[in-house]
Enzyme design. Sequence first.
Site, mmCIF file in Angstrom:
data_model
loop_
_atom_site.group_PDB
_atom_site.id
_atom_site.type_symbol
_atom_site.label_atom_id
_atom_site.label_comp_id
_atom_site.label_asym_id
_atom_site.label_seq_id
_atom_site.Cartn_x
_atom_site.Cartn_y
_atom_site.Cartn_z
ATOM 1 N N GLU A 397 0.802 -1.219 0.000
ATOM 2 C CA GLU A 397 0.000 0.000 0.000
ATOM 3 C C GLU A 397 0.839 1.275 0.000
ATOM 4 O O GLU A 397 0.498 2.253 -0.670
ATOM 5 C CB GLU A 397 -0.944 -0.006 1.213
ATOM 6 C CG GLU A 397 -2.127 -0.949 1.079
ATOM 7 C CD GLU A 397 -1.799 -2.407 1.351
ATOM 8 O OE1 GLU A 397 -2.656 -3.272 1.113
ATOM 9 O OE2 GLU A 397 -0.654 -2.674 1.814
ATOM 10 N N PHE A 420 -9.517 -3.011 1.176
ATOM 11 C CA PHE A 420 -10.391 -2.694 2.308
ATOM 12 C C PHE A 420 -9.808 -1.440 2.958
ATOM 13 O O PHE A 420 -8.580 -1.273 3.001
ATOM 14 C CB PHE A 420 -10.446 -3.830 3.331
ATOM 15 C CG PHE A 420 -11.147 -5.067 2.828
ATOM 16 C CD1 PHE A 420 -12.503 -5.251 3.049
ATOM 17 C CD2 PHE A 420 -10.450 -6.032 2.125
ATOM 18 C CE1 PHE A 420 -13.150 -6.380 2.580
ATOM 19 C CE2 PHE A 420 -11.087 -7.171 1.646
ATOM 20 C CZ PHE A 420 -12.449 -7.344 1.873
ATOM 21 N N ALA A 421 -10.672 -0.587 3.477
ATOM 22 C CA ALA A 421 -10.194 0.648 4.098
ATOM 23 C C ALA A 421 -9.215 0.366 5.227
ATOM 24 O O ALA A 421 -8.297 1.152 5.483
ATOM 25 C CB ALA A 421 -11.382 1.460 4.621
ATOM 26 N N ASP A 422 -9.386 -0.765 5.899
ATOM 27 C CA ASP A 422 -8.497 -1.138 7.001
ATOM 28 C C ASP A 422 -7.035 -1.184 6.559
ATOM 29 O O ASP A 422 -6.129 -0.886 7.332
ATOM 30 C CB ASP A 422 -8.893 -2.520 7.531
ATOM 31 C CG ASP A 422 -10.386 -2.683 7.720
ATOM 32 O OD1 ASP A 422 -10.831 -2.824 8.865
ATOM 33 O OD2 ASP A 422 -11.112 -2.670 6.709
ATOM 34 N N HIS A 464 -11.465 -6.017 8.501
ATOM 35 C CA HIS A 464 -12.137 -5.799 7.218
ATOM 36 C C HIS A 464 -13.422 -4.999 7.375
ATOM 37 O O HIS A 464 -14.196 -4.909 6.432
ATOM 38 C CB HIS A 464 -12.473 -7.140 6.544
ATOM 39 C CG HIS A 464 -11.284 -7.933 6.107
ATOM 40 N ND1 HIS A 464 -10.511 -8.653 6.986
ATOM 41 C CD2 HIS A 464 -10.729 -8.112 4.886
ATOM 42 C CE1 HIS A 464 -9.541 -9.257 6.319
ATOM 43 N NE2 HIS A 464 -9.644 -8.943 5.049
#
Length: 658
Positions: A397, A420-422, A464
């Site tokens: 990321e 996923f935003a996590d 998640h």
Amino acid sequence: MIFDRKNLDNDTLLAFYKKLLWPRLVEEKMLILLRQGRIGKWFSGIGQEAIAVGSTLAMHPDEYILPMHRNLGVFTTRDIPLSRLMAQWQGKASGFTKGRDRSFHFGTQQYKIIGMISHLGPQLALADGIALADVLAGRNNATLVFTGEGATSEGDFHEALNVAAVWDLPVIFLIENNGYGLSTPTNEQYRCTHLVDKAIGYGMEGRRIDGNNILEVYHTISELAADIRQRPRPVLIECDTFRMRGHEEASGTKYVPQHFFDEWKQKDPLDNYEQYLISEGVLNQNMIAGLKGNFWLSIEQQLEQAFNEPDIIPSVETELADVYKPHDASPIPHGNTFTQKRYIDAISDGLRAAMREHDNLVIMGQDIAEYGGAFKITQGFVEEFGKARVRNTPICESAIVGAAMGLALNGYKAIVEMQFADFVSSGFNQVVNNLAKTWYRWQQGVDVVIRMPAGGGTGAGPFHSQTNEAWFTKTPGLKVVYPAFPADAKGLLLAAVEDPNPVVYFEHKYLYRNISAEVPDGYYTIEIGKAATIQSGNEVSIITYGWAVHWAMEYAAAHPDISIEIIDLRSLQPWDKEAVEASVKKTGRVVILHEDTLTNGFGSEIAAHIAEHCFAWLDAPVMRCGSLDTPIPMHIGLENQFMAKSRLGEVMDKLMKY
């Protein structure tokens, strides 16, 4: 030290000497000023100048270089006036950051230099994005990025090299191995014999060279750059050198054994090159004295020019106005035709419209190409737009957010899909320190959108299901949107793409396939920062966003005896203070409802604002309704208990009793 001039004539050799001498004399002057107390801090590159100067001479003027804080020679070789550099170091208005950042923490498109941030490693990924933009545009350019031996221990080093290798990007990764990361010696930094050996693991070519030999540096970089311009691929270069001063002057050098200084003094890049030119008949002592005299005079004049510039007069209005790049945010109106779409399809439709509208837009993310993404939002995109613009990424990321920034620096737009935003936590530094602060620091727009599939309702557990908007709403320089309906999802996504500032775009996973509505066809935008009134009322206001908007609607439908006004914020940074104030002044009672945990959720900011600006209109305390202050659990019963929805009735009852 053996010098090989190859095809360089005497005039070129002499020009190289001047480029090498100038930063050394500037550094010596800076050390004098430091002792005099006229400057406060200095990161010395004495003993390492051949790397910065030689490599910069080897690059084309229109190619980007990303240096570190000890690479004065990059800036001087690109002919940035010393007076302006000194203004930057002294925090003058004519510096590159208007007094907002220090030393070489800036970029300049005029000179094609992108400076570092203090975290060191993140700039390596920016080079990936810059190089990718060149490849996509068909420009036969190379990109040069510096790092130190210490920063090779950072995950950003691994991620950036891996991405460059997988994507065949024309990046020269240059390691200045000067023996120490501040006081930590190399034997406490890594176990490989030479750092260049790491190139093997990435499937790229590696070279180890004498960093104190300006001609060896120049020829190596020249030859490699010429080759990778035609056959794009990354290379790793390790330059052996030594830091003759401290990490910065205040740290001193007592931790370094004296014999190292004695040894490397004999390898001084300026002294050795000077003796070589004398032996070649290119230089003599009279010429050296003349050059130094002229340089000293110019240094004195330019430094005094900078010192004599007036100090910055702080202005709150100026500072606040420079957090975001200004742009015309007037909404692009939609047409008169509509199609029934699910929330997920509206997002996909918006992405497709953006890709058609902007041929310089690139989408990046894990599994987004042929597979279509974890939620199939980009399914079919590869067939229409090709793999060059719809790019599968390695699982990294930080590097991908950094590459997106690099694309923006070099004329492109970028959308990054977090699976996923996590998972954005693995790229957090790039978001909050690189993307967010760049315009404020040196007035460079960063045209990046980060898509964040967020939220619970699917029993996916702690990693998640988070809705982590509060991580970003307090970071100046970021914009944050969170649509609750399909039409808003499309319009806000296109507005985010149009915006030259970094936008964190939250999309709720539960809503993907659970709600549908009429969505305008074609290309349109909804202004970021404008709330929507979902229903009017005069007894109580529910201020909310995301999935929680639907909770509020369900509650209102089940309690028709209460006149409830529902405000959907849609955008959280900036957020619509006027709409919230107007609603609260109308009803006198307010509940702030969100899915995020209660403590330090974004509702806290709204509550504080209402208490400060609407106190005289309140008939009851401001109430917040958020989720439990725990990680979000997996089990459906536990998850339902966690959600703020389970407490909305209780909070409303309490409020209405006032």
